[in-house]
Design a protein around this motif. Structure first.
Motif, PDB file in Angstrom:
ATOM      1  N   ILE A 159       0.705  -1.200   0.063  1.00 51.30           N
ATOM      2  CA  ILE A 159      -0.109  -0.042  -0.158  1.00 51.30           C
ATOM      3  C   ILE A 159       0.838   1.318   0.178  1.00 51.30           C
ATOM      4  O   ILE A 159       0.575   2.092  -0.678  1.00 51.30           O
ATOM      5  CB  ILE A 159      -0.847  -0.028   1.181  1.00 51.30           C
ATOM      6  N   ALA A 160       1.899   1.206   0.638  1.00 55.85           N
ATOM      7  CA  ALA A 160       2.948   2.451   0.807  1.00 55.85           C
ATOM      8  C   ALA A 160       3.957   2.364  -0.239  1.00 55.85           C
ATOM      9  O   ALA A 160       4.538   3.723  -0.351  1.00 55.85           O
ATOM     10  CB  ALA A 160       3.659   2.353   2.095  1.00 55.85           C
ATOM     11  N   SER A 161       3.852   1.577  -1.051  1.00 59.46           N
ATOM     12  CA  SER A 161       4.995   1.352  -2.161  1.00 59.46           C
ATOM     13  C   SER A 161       4.704   2.670  -3.107  1.00 59.46           C
ATOM     14  O   SER A 161       3.571   3.263  -3.153  1.00 59.46           O
ATOM     15  CB  SER A 161       4.748   0.157  -3.013  1.00 59.46           C
ATOM     16  N   ASP A 162       5.702   2.938  -3.977  1.00 61.19           N
ATOM     17  CA  ASP A 162       5.512   4.111  -4.811  1.00 61.19           C
ATOM     18  C   ASP A 162       4.452   3.866  -6.024  1.00 61.19           C
ATOM     19  O   ASP A 162       3.760   4.781  -6.327  1.00 61.19           O
ATOM     20  CB  ASP A 162       6.769   4.202  -5.677  1.00 61.19           C
ATOM     21  N   ARG A 163       4.440   2.690  -6.459  1.00 58.93           N
ATOM     22  CA  ARG A 163       3.410   2.264  -7.435  1.00 58.93           C
ATOM     23  C   ARG A 163       2.091   2.375  -6.882  1.00 58.93           C
ATOM     24  O   ARG A 163       1.041   2.708  -7.630  1.00 58.93           O
ATOM     25  CB  ARG A 163       3.719   0.607  -7.695  1.00 58.93           C
ATOM     26  N   TRP A 164       1.815   1.993  -5.781  1.00 55.19           N
ATOM     27  CA  TRP A 164       0.375   1.942  -5.086  1.00 55.19           C
ATOM     28  C   TRP A 164      -0.127   3.224  -4.227  1.00 55.19           C
ATOM     29  O   TRP A 164      -1.026   3.401  -3.784  1.00 55.19           O
ATOM     30  CB  TRP A 164       0.137   0.821  -4.475  1.00 55.19           C
ATOM     31  N   LYS A 165       0.924   4.305  -3.838  1.00 61.82           N
ATOM     32  CA  LYS A 165       0.757   5.211  -3.010  1.00 61.82           C
ATOM     33  C   LYS A 165      -0.551   6.096  -3.584  1.00 61.82           C
ATOM     34  O   LYS A 165      -0.439   6.407  -4.706  1.00 61.82           O
ATOM     35  CB  LYS A 165       1.831   5.949  -2.760  1.00 61.82           C
ATOM     36  N   ASP A 166      -1.302   6.513  -2.491  1.00 57.37           N
ATOM     37  CA  ASP A 166      -2.552   7.103  -2.553  1.00 57.37           C
ATOM     38  C   ASP A 166      -3.561   6.375  -3.907  1.00 57.37           C
ATOM     39  O   ASP A 166      -4.228   7.035  -4.409  1.00 57.37           O
ATOM     40  CB  ASP A 166      -2.311   8.566  -3.469  1.00 57.37           C
ATOM     41  N   ARG A 167      -3.546   5.199  -4.067  1.00 57.40           N
ATOM     42  CA  ARG A 167      -4.345   4.647  -4.819  1.00 57.40           C
ATOM     43  C   ARG A 167      -4.899   3.247  -3.957  1.00 57.40           C
ATOM     44  O   ARG A 167      -5.307   2.512  -4.685  1.00 57.40           O
ATOM     45  CB  ARG A 167      -3.514   3.885  -6.207  1.00 57.40           C
TER      46      ARG A 167
END
Length: 92
Positions: free
Chosen positions: A82-90
């Motif tokens: 969830i906190a990864s750059d790929r999924w941040k705020d998504r």
């Protein structure tokens, strides 16, 4: 004694107006992305982490409806995704 216990959803059905739907989507900050949701207990055998491989953050917003505890190893894995750059705020 014989008892019949009906098997039915305990979650009531909800109908939203277009305005209510737009307001809900706005509160999730998902924009025009499609919602992909999981409801329940996040155990590794349920494969909740696979949502992050199957969905595309450019087109989808993941909603996880359930508790995630940093004390649980699998939950920590999900929280890292969830906190990864790929999924941040998504993910909500």
């Amino acid at each position: 004694p014989i008892y019949h216990i009906a098997n039915a959803s305990v979650i009531p059905r909800v109908s939203l107006s277009d305005t209510e739907r737009r307001n809900l989507r706005s509160s999730l900050r998902c924009g025009d992305r499609q919602l992909v949701s999981f409801f329940g207990f996040s155990y590794s055998h349920k494969g909740v982490d696979q949502l992050f491989d199957l969905a595309d953050p450019a087109h989808h917003h993941i909603v996880i409806i359930g508790e995630l505890s940093p004390e649980d190893a699998y939950h920590r894995h999900l929280l890292a995704l969830i906190a990864s750059d790929r999924w941040k705020d998504r993910v909500t």
